[in-house]
Design an enzyme around this catalytic site. Structure first.
Site, PDB file in Angstrom:
ATOM      1  N   ASP A  31      -8.353   0.841  -4.560  1.00 10.38           N
ATOM      2  CA  ASP A  31      -9.484   0.195  -3.867  1.00 10.38           C
ATOM      3  C   ASP A  31     -10.580   1.229  -3.620  1.00 10.38           C
ATOM      4  OD1 ASP A  31     -11.157  -1.265  -2.210  1.00 10.38           O
ATOM      5  OD2 ASP A  31      -9.554  -1.992  -0.891  1.00 10.38           O
ATOM      6  N   ARG A  51     -10.797 -12.003  -4.741  1.00 10.62           N
ATOM      7  CA  ARG A  51      -9.997 -11.529  -3.609  1.00 10.62           C
ATOM      8  C   ARG A  51     -10.187 -12.331  -2.334  1.00 10.62           C
ATOM      9  NH1 ARG A  51      -6.581  -8.400  -2.271  1.00 10.62           N
ATOM     10  NH2 ARG A  51      -7.694  -6.910  -0.978  1.00 10.62           N
ATOM     11  N   TYR A  75     -10.920   6.255   3.591  1.00 12.92           N
ATOM     12  CA  TYR A  75     -10.419   4.877   3.687  1.00 12.92           C
ATOM     13  C   TYR A  75      -9.038   4.761   3.023  1.00 12.92           C
ATOM     14  CZ  TYR A  75      -9.166   0.288   2.375  1.00 12.92           C
ATOM     15  OH  TYR A  75      -8.404  -0.834   2.190  1.00 12.92           O
ATOM     16  N   HIS A  90     -13.351   0.405  -2.167  1.00 12.37           N
ATOM     17  CA  HIS A  90     -13.892  -0.034  -0.875  1.00 12.37           C
ATOM     18  C   HIS A  90     -15.419  -0.001  -0.794  1.00 12.37           C
ATOM     19  CE1 HIS A  90     -13.027  -0.912   3.465  1.00 12.37           C
ATOM     20  NE2 HIS A  90     -12.058  -1.538   2.860  1.00 12.37           N
ATOM     21  N   HIS A 134       0.822  -1.211   0.000  1.00 12.08           N
ATOM     22  CA  HIS A 134       0.000   0.000   0.000  1.00 12.08           C
ATOM     23  C   HIS A 134       0.857   1.262   0.000  1.00 12.08           C
ATOM     24  CE1 HIS A 134      -3.639  -2.142   2.077  1.00 12.08           C
ATOM     25  NE2 HIS A 134      -3.181  -2.811   1.032  1.00 12.08           N
ATOM     26  N   GLU A 148     -10.514  -2.150  -7.297  1.00 11.31           N
ATOM     27  CA  GLU A 148     -11.049  -3.129  -6.330  1.00 11.31           C
ATOM     28  C   GLU A 148     -12.366  -2.671  -5.716  1.00 11.31           C
ATOM     29  OE1 GLU A 148      -8.083  -4.138  -3.469  1.00 11.31           O
ATOM     30  OE2 GLU A 148      -9.549  -4.787  -1.983  1.00 11.31           O
ATOM     31  N   ARG A 190      -0.568  -0.326  -4.425  1.00  8.32           N
ATOM     32  CA  ARG A 190      -1.933   0.202  -4.339  1.00  8.32           C
ATOM     33  C   ARG A 190      -1.866   1.644  -3.881  1.00  8.32           C
ATOM     34  NH1 ARG A 190      -6.650  -1.222   0.070  1.00  8.32           N
ATOM     35  NH2 ARG A 190      -5.658   0.493   1.138  1.00  8.32           N
ATOM     36  N   HIS A 199      -6.706 -11.443  -0.406  1.00  9.16           N
ATOM     37  CA  HIS A 199      -6.639 -10.430   0.640  1.00  9.16           C
ATOM     38  C   HIS A 199      -5.455 -10.729   1.558  1.00  9.16           C
ATOM     39  CE1 HIS A 199      -9.231  -8.278   3.922  1.00  9.16           C
ATOM     40  NE2 HIS A 199      -8.587  -7.411   3.177  1.00  9.16           N
ATOM     41  N   TRP A 212     -18.622   1.535   4.633  1.00  8.67           N
ATOM     42  CA  TRP A 212     -17.258   2.003   4.947  1.00  8.67           C
ATOM     43  C   TRP A 212     -16.282   1.352   4.009  1.00  8.67           C
ATOM     44  CZ3 TRP A 212     -12.899  -0.721   6.739  1.00  8.67           C
ATOM     45  CH2 TRP A 212     -11.775   0.115   6.953  1.00  8.67           C
ATOM     46  N   GLU A 258      -1.705  -9.647  -1.909  1.00  2.74           N
ATOM     47  CA  GLU A 258      -1.598  -8.398  -1.149  1.00  2.74           C
ATOM     48  C   GLU A 258      -0.678  -8.625   0.049  1.00  2.74           C
ATOM     49  OE1 GLU A 258      -5.236  -7.132   0.762  1.00  2.74           O
ATOM     50  OE2 GLU A 258      -4.543  -5.067   0.893  1.00  2.74           O
ATOM     51  N   GLU A 303     -12.975  -9.777  -1.066  1.00  2.00           N
ATOM     52  CA  GLU A 303     -12.333  -9.953   0.240  1.00  2.00           C
ATOM     53  C   GLU A 303     -13.349 -10.211   1.346  1.00  2.00           C
ATOM     54  OE1 GLU A 303     -10.198  -6.210   0.473  1.00  2.00           O
ATOM     55  OE2 GLU A 303     -11.673  -5.398   1.863  1.00  2.00           O
TER      56      GLU A 303
HETATM   57  C1  GCO Z   1      -7.742  -4.360   1.564  1.00  2.26           C
HETATM   58  C2  GCO Z   1      -8.915  -4.196   2.461  1.00  2.26           C
HETATM   59  C3  GCO Z   1      -8.604  -3.878   3.887  1.00  2.26           C
HETATM   60  C4  GCO Z   1      -9.881  -3.966   4.713  1.00  2.26           C
HETATM   61  C5  GCO Z   1      -9.557  -4.496   6.072  1.00  2.26           C
HETATM   62  C6  GCO Z   1     -10.786  -4.614   6.945  1.00  2.26           C
HETATM   63  O1  GCO Z   1      -7.936  -4.205   0.372  1.00  2.26           O
HETATM   64  O2  GCO Z   1      -6.691  -4.712   2.077  1.00  2.26           O
HETATM   65  O3  GCO Z   1      -9.907  -3.430   1.878  1.00  2.26           O
HETATM   66  O4  GCO Z   1      -7.958  -2.657   4.034  1.00  2.26           O
HETATM   67  O5  GCO Z   1     -10.495  -2.739   4.827  1.00  2.26           O
HETATM   68  O6  GCO Z   1      -8.955  -5.731   5.919  1.00  2.26           O
HETATM   69  O7  GCO Z   1     -10.458  -5.306   8.114  1.00  2.26           O
HETATM   70 MG    MG Z   2      -9.894  -4.042  -0.204  1.00  4.74          MG
END
Ligand code: GCO
Ligand code: MG
Length: 407
Positions: A215, A288, A163, A217, A126, A241, A151, A317, A407, A344, A267
């Site tokens: 992402d 994922r 986020y 999210h 990240h 993502e 990312r 994930h 979220w 990841e 994920e």
């Molecule tokens: C990612 C995910 C995480 C989640 C987290 C929640 O792409 O790695 O979106 O950041 O938000 O794992 O517990």
């Molecule tokens: Mg994610």
């Protein structure tokens, strides 16, 4: 019946070396120990209780070699199947049993899955920056660490929190300790005005070769997602993502019709069933699902097998909120699975590496699970016991009018 080893104990450890982890320890009569990860961020104790109160008593006396039979017993036998708590618990048992099988045979788990089909596993990490200059700096830091895939997440003008981003430019960790979740304000229109330009600036800065990921999210409507995918075509993302919450999978057809930006989802999925139509209709490029939250190595392999038929790849994930045991398991699957795409790797604080001593390693943009028998992770129980559980929650998000959103 041939002579076999027997499970004599299944213990659950909850430790918080900076953040909470739930770990399952299975011990056999022969003295072998298998480790599984059972961490479900923000709902850790639910899985701990599920394992302690309902699963551990069923494991004692079973043959640890019968991994698939135990998976089926816990999945079909519960009647109330699926869901993150159940599947994370099953995942932990599955990982621990694969670990034991590796130790029984003296082989790393990837060998038991058919052996390596690649030498190393491409990984992404990240980068996070509130504004574009900070984001570019953060991307550069990760490139200097050798990452070939990054990312990129950035702040949004007019919002205080977003986020995937910290204002201080420090590492990003969403779970906050305390009595209640942090409340964030979200504004999709502001994000959509800002994100394409910021990501284009990253592409200009790094040139064509670095794999860039982003992402969203779970926050966009189908049409917003389609427009964002289109707006990012020239950025040439490795993947975009979680563009929509994806409970309603039909909407991905609309997104797909309007953009060729590669899509990654899953994920928060827990079984192959939630992946089924996205894979068989080729609505995503990467699935994922996490090795723990989706029921373990046995289950992730089934998802991979289905995905392979449809030329969809695994991109599991690997956040800091699943333990190094989970990452190890994911890497063993990755090394032995043809349609594995990318792993990841968000990374861990130094203390986490001390509690979970692992054979997996990172070098030059790639991960490798190592060659120790089993998963290759040992848990320092004495050190773990020094960090008791602390309640922690992921944030929640509200729109500007105060209504809840994803979220
Ligand atoms: C990612 C995910 C995480 C989640 C987290 C929640 O792409 O790695 O979106 O950041 O938000 O794992 O517990
Ligand atoms: Mg994610």
């Amino acid at each position: 019946m041939s002579k076999h080893d027997t499970i004599v104990a299944a213990d659950v450890l909850v430790t918080s070396p900076g953040r909470n982890f739930v770990t399952l320890k299975i011990t056999t009569a022969e003295g072998l120990v298998g480790w599984g990860d059972a961490t479900l961020n923000g709902r850790e104790l639910a899985v701990a209780s599920y394992l302690r109160d309902h699963v551990a008593p069923l494991l004692v006396g079973r043959d640890p070699a019968r991994i698939e039979d135990t998976w089926q017993y816990l999945y079909r036998g519960v009647y109330w199947r699926r869901g993150p708590v159940t599947m994370t618990a099953i995942g932990a048992v599955d990982l621990a049993l694969w670990d034991i099988k590796g130790k029984t045979t003296g082989q790393p788990v990837y060998q038991l899955l058919g052996g390596a089909v690649r030498d190393r596993i491409l990984t992404y990490t990240h980068a996070t920056g509130w504004d574009v200059p900070q984001l570019l700096d953060s991307v550069d830091v990760q490139r200097e660490r050798g990452f070939l895939a990054v990312r990129a997440q950035m702040g949004v003008p007019g919002l205080d929190t977003v986020y995937g981003v910290t204002r201080e430019g420090a590492g990003y960790e969403p779970a906050g300790r305390g009595a209640a979740p942090a409340e964030e304000v979200w504004d999709t229109a502001a994000y959509l005005r800002h994100a394409p330009g910021a990501l284009a600036a990253v592409r200009d800065h790094v040139g064509p070769d670095l794999h860039l990921l982003h992402d969203s999210h779970h926050r966009l409507t189908p049409n917003e997602a389609a427009r964002l995918g289109r707006a990012l075509e020239d950025v040439d993302l490795f993947w975009l993502e979680d563009v929509t919450p994806a409970e309603n999978q039909e909407v991905l057809r609309h997104v797909r019709r309007h953009t060729t930006t590669p899509l990654a989802i899953g994920e928060v999925f827990n079984t192959v069933w939630e992946c089924q139509s996205l894979i068989t209709e080729q609505l995503i490029d990467y699935v994922r699902t996490c090795v723990t939250h989706a029921g373990g190595i046995s289950s992730l392999r089934r998802i991979a097998a289905l995905a392979d038929v449809w030329q969809v790849k695994l991109g599991p994930h690997g956040p800091s909120d699943v333990s190094p045991v989970a990452l190890a398991a994911s890497l063993h699957v990755g090394l032995a699975t043809p349609n594995f795409g990318i792993q990841e790797y968000m990374g861990y604080e130094p203390l986490v590496h001390e509690v979970f001593r692992h054979d997996w390693s990172y070098a030059d943009g790639y991960l490798h699970p190592g060659d120790s028998p089993g998963l290759g992770v040992d848990v320092d129980e004495h050190l773990a016991a020094q960090f008791p559980y602390e309640r922690a929650y992921l944030p929640v998000a509200r729109r500007r009018d105060g209504s809840m959103t994803d979220w």
